[in-house]
Design a protein around this motif. Structure first.
Motif, PDB file in Angstrom:
ATOM      1  N   ALA A  19      -1.218  10.800 -64.427  1.00 23.67           N
ATOM      2  CA  ALA A  19      -0.098  10.823 -63.480  1.00 23.67           C
ATOM      3  C   ALA A  19       0.262  12.235 -63.043  1.00 23.67           C
ATOM      4  O   ALA A  19       0.946  12.418 -62.037  1.00 23.67           O
ATOM      5  CB  ALA A  19       1.124  10.152 -64.111  1.00 23.67           C
ATOM      6  N   ASP A  20      -0.191  13.226 -63.793  1.00 17.59           N
ATOM      7  CA  ASP A  20       0.103  14.622 -63.473  1.00 17.59           C
ATOM      8  C   ASP A  20      -0.474  14.961 -62.098  1.00 17.59           C
ATOM      9  O   ASP A  20      -1.591  14.557 -61.777  1.00 17.59           O
ATOM     10  CB  ASP A  20      -0.530  15.521 -64.547  1.00 17.59           C
ATOM     11  CG  ASP A  20      -0.141  16.968 -64.357  1.00 17.59           C
ATOM     12  OD1 ASP A  20       0.946  17.343 -64.818  1.00 17.59           O
ATOM     13  OD2 ASP A  20      -0.932  17.713 -63.748  1.00 17.59           O
ATOM     14  N   PRO A  21       0.290  15.678 -61.263  1.00 21.06           N
ATOM     15  CA  PRO A  21      -0.190  16.009 -59.917  1.00 21.06           C
ATOM     16  C   PRO A  21      -1.509  16.790 -59.911  1.00 21.06           C
ATOM     17  O   PRO A  21      -2.261  16.711 -58.955  1.00 21.06           O
ATOM     18  CB  PRO A  21       0.925  16.867 -59.324  1.00 21.06           C
ATOM     19  CG  PRO A  21       2.108  16.664 -60.187  1.00 21.06           C
ATOM     20  CD  PRO A  21       1.627  16.164 -61.506  1.00 21.06           C
ATOM     21  N   ARG A  22      -1.800  17.499 -60.993  1.00 26.12           N
ATOM     22  CA  ARG A  22      -3.048  18.268 -61.058  1.00 26.12           C
ATOM     23  C   ARG A  22      -4.253  17.391 -61.355  1.00 26.12           C
ATOM     24  O   ARG A  22      -5.385  17.814 -61.200  1.00 26.12           O
ATOM     25  CB  ARG A  22      -2.941  19.364 -62.113  1.00 26.12           C
ATOM     26  CG  ARG A  22      -1.891  20.406 -61.772  1.00 26.12           C
ATOM     27  CD  ARG A  22      -1.605  21.283 -62.947  1.00 26.12           C
ATOM     28  NE  ARG A  22      -0.836  20.501 -63.926  1.00 26.12           N
ATOM     29  CZ  ARG A  22      -0.444  20.939 -65.102  1.00 26.12           C
ATOM     30  NH1 ARG A  22      -0.751  22.155 -65.474  1.00 26.12           N
ATOM     31  NH2 ARG A  22       0.259  20.172 -65.909  1.00 26.12           N
ATOM     32  N   LYS A  23      -4.014  16.139 -61.790  1.00 27.71           N
ATOM     33  CA  LYS A  23      -5.084  15.191 -62.108  1.00 27.71           C
ATOM     34  C   LYS A  23      -6.131  15.804 -63.039  1.00 27.71           C
ATOM     35  O   LYS A  23      -7.328  15.755 -62.801  1.00 27.71           O
ATOM     36  CB  LYS A  23      -5.771  14.683 -60.836  1.00 27.71           C
ATOM     37  CG  LYS A  23      -4.857  14.030 -59.845  1.00 27.71           C
ATOM     38  CD  LYS A  23      -4.423  12.681 -60.350  1.00 27.71           C
ATOM     39  CE  LYS A  23      -3.595  11.982 -59.282  1.00 27.71           C
ATOM     40  NZ  LYS A  23      -2.606  11.132 -59.827  1.00 27.71           N
ATOM     41  N   LEU A  24      -5.660  16.413 -64.122  1.00 29.41           N
ATOM     42  CA  LEU A  24      -6.556  17.070 -65.069  1.00 29.41           C
ATOM     43  C   LEU A  24      -7.440  16.055 -65.783  1.00 29.41           C
ATOM     44  O   LEU A  24      -6.963  15.026 -66.257  1.00 29.41           O
ATOM     45  CB  LEU A  24      -5.757  17.842 -66.116  1.00 29.41           C
ATOM     46  CG  LEU A  24      -4.934  19.023 -65.626  1.00 29.41           C
ATOM     47  CD1 LEU A  24      -4.036  19.543 -66.737  1.00 29.41           C
ATOM     48  CD2 LEU A  24      -5.838  20.123 -65.107  1.00 29.41           C
ATOM     49  N   SER A  25      -8.713  16.359 -65.857  1.00 29.53           N
ATOM     50  CA  SER A  25      -9.616  15.539 -66.670  1.00 29.53           C
ATOM     51  C   SER A  25      -9.480  15.999 -68.121  1.00 29.53           C
ATOM     52  O   SER A  25      -8.906  17.056 -68.404  1.00 29.53           O
ATOM     53  CB  SER A  25     -11.058  15.729 -66.197  1.00 29.53           C
ATOM     54  OG  SER A  25     -11.504  17.032 -66.508  1.00 29.53           O
ATOM     55  N   ILE A  26     -10.043  15.233 -69.024  1.00 27.41           N
ATOM     56  CA  ILE A  26     -10.033  15.635 -70.429  1.00 27.41           C
ATOM     57  C   ILE A  26     -10.778  16.964 -70.577  1.00 27.41           C
ATOM     58  O   ILE A  26     -10.351  17.838 -71.329  1.00 27.41           O
ATOM     59  CB  ILE A  26     -10.672  14.549 -71.320  1.00 27.41           C
ATOM     60  CG1 ILE A  26      -9.783  13.320 -71.374  1.00 27.41           C
ATOM     61  CG2 ILE A  26     -10.923  15.059 -72.718  1.00 27.41           C
ATOM     62  CD1 ILE A  26     -10.353  12.194 -72.196  1.00 27.41           C
ATOM     63  N   VAL A  27     -11.867  17.111 -69.849  1.00 25.65           N
ATOM     64  CA  VAL A  27     -12.669  18.335 -69.904  1.00 25.65           C
ATOM     65  C   VAL A  27     -11.841  19.547 -69.473  1.00 25.65           C
ATOM     66  O   VAL A  27     -11.950  20.624 -70.051  1.00 25.65           O
ATOM     67  CB  VAL A  27     -13.933  18.196 -69.018  1.00 25.65           C
ATOM     68  CG1 VAL A  27     -14.686  19.501 -68.919  1.00 25.65           C
ATOM     69  CG2 VAL A  27     -14.833  17.085 -69.543  1.00 25.65           C
ATOM     70  N   GLU A  28     -10.984  19.374 -68.473  1.00 26.01           N
ATOM     71  CA  GLU A  28     -10.143  20.475 -67.992  1.00 26.01           C
ATOM     72  C   GLU A  28      -8.953  20.733 -68.912  1.00 26.01           C
ATOM     73  O   GLU A  28      -8.544  21.878 -69.093  1.00 26.01           O
ATOM     74  CB  GLU A  28      -9.633  20.161 -66.580  1.00 26.01           C
ATOM     75  CG  GLU A  28     -10.728  20.081 -65.543  1.00 26.01           C
ATOM     76  CD  GLU A  28     -10.267  19.456 -64.246  1.00 26.01           C
ATOM     77  OE1 GLU A  28     -10.702  19.936 -63.192  1.00 26.01           O
ATOM     78  OE2 GLU A  28      -9.475  18.477 -64.290  1.00 26.01           O
ATOM     79  N   LEU A  29      -8.391  19.667 -69.479  1.00 31.91           N
ATOM     80  CA  LEU A  29      -7.184  19.799 -70.290  1.00 31.91           C
ATOM     81  C   LEU A  29      -7.457  20.378 -71.684  1.00 31.91           C
ATOM     82  O   LEU A  29      -6.673  21.188 -72.182  1.00 31.91           O
ATOM     83  CB  LEU A  29      -6.478  18.449 -70.424  1.00 31.91           C
ATOM     84  CG  LEU A  29      -5.188  18.424 -71.226  1.00 31.91           C
ATOM     85  CD1 LEU A  29      -4.148  19.385 -70.649  1.00 31.91           C
ATOM     86  CD2 LEU A  29      -4.630  17.009 -71.291  1.00 31.91           C
ATOM     87  N   ALA A  30      -8.549  20.002 -72.293  1.00 31.46           N
ATOM     88  CA  ALA A  30      -8.833  20.429 -73.668  1.00 31.46           C
ATOM     89  C   ALA A  30      -8.751  21.944 -73.862  1.00 31.46           C
ATOM     90  O   ALA A  30      -8.047  22.402 -74.769  1.00 31.46           O
ATOM     91  CB  ALA A  30     -10.184  19.884 -74.128  1.00 31.46           C
ATOM     92  N   PRO A  31      -9.417  22.770 -73.039  1.00 29.37           N
ATOM     93  CA  PRO A  31      -9.314  24.216 -73.268  1.00 29.37           C
ATOM     94  C   PRO A  31      -7.927  24.784 -72.963  1.00 29.37           C
ATOM     95  O   PRO A  31      -7.520  25.780 -73.553  1.00 29.37           O
ATOM     96  CB  PRO A  31     -10.369  24.821 -72.335  1.00 29.37           C
ATOM     97  CG  PRO A  31     -10.718  23.759 -71.372  1.00 29.37           C
ATOM     98  CD  PRO A  31     -10.378  22.453 -72.000  1.00 29.37           C
ATOM     99  N   VAL A  32      -7.191  24.133 -72.076  1.00 35.70           N
ATOM    100  CA  VAL A  32      -5.838  24.593 -71.744  1.00 35.70           C
ATOM    101  C   VAL A  32      -4.932  24.505 -72.961  1.00 35.70           C
ATOM    102  O   VAL A  32      -4.099  25.377 -73.194  1.00 35.70           O
ATOM    103  CB  VAL A  32      -5.247  23.776 -70.566  1.00 35.70           C
ATOM    104  CG1 VAL A  32      -3.784  24.093 -70.346  1.00 35.70           C
ATOM    105  CG2 VAL A  32      -6.052  24.014 -69.293  1.00 35.70           C
ATOM    106  N   ILE A  33      -5.106  23.449 -73.757  1.00 31.95           N
ATOM    107  CA  ILE A  33      -4.265  23.263 -74.941  1.00 31.95           C
ATOM    108  C   ILE A  33      -4.965  23.686 -76.223  1.00 31.95           C
ATOM    109  O   ILE A  33      -4.475  23.440 -77.316  1.00 31.95           O
ATOM    110  CB  ILE A  33      -3.751  21.815 -75.045  1.00 31.95           C
ATOM    111  CG1 ILE A  33      -4.909  20.833 -75.159  1.00 31.95           C
ATOM    112  CG2 ILE A  33      -2.849  21.488 -73.860  1.00 31.95           C
ATOM    113  CD1 ILE A  33      -4.473  19.426 -75.465  1.00 31.95           C
ATOM    114  N   ASP A  34      -6.146  24.288 -76.070  1.00 35.40           N
ATOM    115  CA  ASP A  34      -6.895  24.876 -77.182  1.00 35.40           C
ATOM    116  C   ASP A  34      -7.313  23.845 -78.233  1.00 35.40           C
ATOM    117  O   ASP A  34      -7.122  24.041 -79.438  1.00 35.40           O
ATOM    118  CB  ASP A  34      -6.096  26.014 -77.824  1.00 35.40           C
ATOM    119  CG  ASP A  34      -6.960  26.909 -78.689  1.00 35.40           C
ATOM    120  OD1 ASP A  34      -8.163  27.035 -78.400  1.00 35.40           O
ATOM    121  OD2 ASP A  34      -6.438  27.467 -79.666  1.00 35.40           O
ATOM    122  N   VAL A  35      -7.867  22.726 -77.757  1.00 37.08           N
ATOM    123  CA  VAL A  35      -8.476  21.734 -78.648  1.00 37.08           C
ATOM    124  C   VAL A  35      -9.850  21.386 -78.082  1.00 37.08           C
ATOM    125  O   VAL A  35     -10.151  21.678 -76.929  1.00 37.08           O
ATOM    126  CB  VAL A  35      -7.626  20.440 -78.782  1.00 37.08           C
ATOM    127  CG1 VAL A  35      -6.278  20.739 -79.409  1.00 37.08           C
ATOM    128  CG2 VAL A  35      -7.466  19.729 -77.462  1.00 37.08           C
TER     129      VAL A  35
END
Length: 64
Positions: A19-35
């Motif tokens: 639902a996030d406007p950035r439409k982050l994939s898991i691949v994009e989100l994982a490094p952002v949150i350092d997991v």
């Protein structure tokens, strides 16, 4: 008779990510949150029960 929907942490996380406007994939989100990608995938599929509090807050900050 109505169908009962079970809301889990993982399903809610997936819903928020999509639902996030950035439409982050898991691949994009994982490094952002350092997991790792596999860790985040396990969390979304409710296969990881020991999600650390710090990681939860980081996820929420990223998706809000």
């Amino acid at each position: 008779m109505s169908k009962r929907v079970t809301l889990t942490f993982g399903s809610e996380l997936r819903r928020l990510r999509r639902a996030d406007p950035r439409k982050l994939s898991i691949v994009e989100l994982a490094p952002v949150i350092d997991v790792t990608l596999s860790y985040l995938s396990d969390v979304e599929r409710d296969e990881m029960n020991d999600t650390a509090t710090t990681e939860i807050y980081t996820l929420l900050e990223c998706l809000n």
